[in-house]
Design a protein around this motif. Structure first.
Motif, PDB file in Angstrom:
ATOM      1  N   ASP A   1      -9.088  -4.252   5.079  1.00  0.00           N
ATOM      2  CA  ASP A   1      -9.365  -2.832   5.371  1.00  0.00           C
ATOM      3  C   ASP A   1      -9.653  -2.750   6.852  1.00  0.00           C
ATOM      4  O   ASP A   1      -9.585  -3.772   7.547  1.00  0.00           O
ATOM      5  CB  ASP A   1     -10.543  -2.294   4.530  1.00  0.00           C
TER       6      ASP A   1
ATOM      7  N   SER B   1      -4.271  -8.219   0.814  1.00  0.00           N
ATOM      8  CA  SER B   1      -3.665  -6.895   0.679  1.00  0.00           C
ATOM      9  C   SER B   1      -4.726  -5.847   1.002  1.00  0.00           C
ATOM     10  O   SER B   1      -5.921  -6.107   0.841  1.00  0.00           O
ATOM     11  CB  SER B   1      -3.138  -6.671  -0.748  1.00  0.00           C
TER      12      SER B   1
ATOM     13  N   TYR C   1      -4.551  -3.280  -0.743  1.00  0.00           N
ATOM     14  CA  TYR C   1      -4.553  -2.667  -2.058  1.00  0.00           C
ATOM     15  C   TYR C   1      -5.348  -3.563  -3.022  1.00  0.00           C
ATOM     16  O   TYR C   1      -4.852  -4.594  -3.486  1.00  0.00           O
ATOM     17  CB  TYR C   1      -3.094  -2.515  -2.500  1.00  0.00           C
TER      18      TYR C   1
ATOM     19  N   SER D   1       0.831  -1.206   0.000  1.00  0.00           N
ATOM     20  CA  SER D   1       0.000   0.000   0.000  1.00  0.00           C
ATOM     21  C   SER D   1       0.865   1.254   0.000  1.00  0.00           C
ATOM     22  O   SER D   1       0.473   2.278  -0.539  1.00  0.00           O
ATOM     23  CB  SER D   1      -0.892   0.034   1.238  1.00  0.00           C
TER      24      SER D   1
END
Ligand code: G3P
Ligand code: CA
Length: 249
Positions: A164, A142, A144, A114
């Motif tokens: 997240d 990830s 991302y 990220s």
């Protein structure tokens, strides 16, 4: 509830090291091990959480400014006069490959991309996973979403967990088409009702290297988390939960 070792058994052993992974692999009922990967200056996959080497080694500077040879000179204090080194991903597969191939353990490989984009990291890790024949036991994750999208293009069968903080943001990214089949939220940011999480694999992480059990000695209430829709947890000290939880369930 499935229990994963976060950065290995990272409460008692230095995080993201071979000793932390070995201790985790020795736990009979563990679902899997989570670790973090980055790329050295000369493009080698190594296992380390921070973008700098300062917190976990005796070195200073950005991880990406070190070649593998330079990185291997850095020392990780493992206590009692013992020294460890930052492992390469190849070394981790040397250690865990058999268990992964025999479906005794899963490995969650978090791509730490990220902040540094690490061009080519997805190709390198997917190639290595396939060369080792461990693809059935890997979960890539990830923060991302585009990186996961790339992995899915490289390997349409890859299992992907989207990271997240809020579970609603994980779900938003999953629905955005990154190819993820699991949500990896912060365990205390479950801003959706349990019903909305029904049918999803929800693997929850806690606060980085200051996990609840590390900072306060308190334990997570796994039954309560299960009722909230969490299916898996990443724990620094999975061995502490093992006896009572695995005997009960
Ligand atoms: O993958 C779950 C968790 O490890 C994400 O946070 O900072 O510990 O890598 P972090
Ligand atoms: Ca991680």
């Amino acid at each position: 509830m499935k229990i994963w070792a976060h950065r290995g058994c990272s409460q008692r052993y230095p995080e993201n090291t071979l000793s932390a992974f070995q201790k985790a692999a020795d736990l009979q009922e563990l679902a899997g091990i989570e670790l973090d990967i980055q790329l050295t200056k000369d493009g080698k996959l190594v296992v380390i959480h921070d973008e700098r080497v300062d917190r976990t080694t005796n070195g200073t500077g950005e991880l990406s400014s070190f070649s593998l040879k330079e990185l291997k000179k850095l020392e990780i204090d493992a206590g009692r006069g013992q020294i460890e080194r930052i492992p390469t991903m190849e070394e981790v597969f040397d250690l865990l490959g058999d268990k992964l191939r025999n479906h005794k353990l899963k490995l969650n490989i978090e791509l730490k991309n990220s902040i540094c984009p690490y061009t080519g990291m997805e190709e390198k890790i997917v190639d290595m996973v396939h060369n080792r024949g461990v693809q059935d036991s890997i979960v890539y994750s990830s923060f991302y979403a585009k990186s996961l999208e790339k992995i899915k293009i490289l390997d349409s069968d890859a299992r992907l967990g989207i990271l997240d903080v809020k579970v609603s943001d994980c779900l938003y990214k999953l629905k955005g088409g990154c190819g993820a089949d699991a949500l990896h939220p912060f365990g205390k940011a479950l801003d959706l009702a349990t019903e909305e999480l029904e049918g999803y694999t929800v693997r929850a992480w806690f606060t980085g290297h200051l996990y609840p059990e590390k900072s306060t000695g308190a334990k997570l209430d796994l039954d309560k988390l299960k009722k909230q829709g969490i299916t898996d947890v990443f724990l620094n000290e999975p061995e502490r939960y093992a006896s009572e939880h695995w005997l009960r369930n």
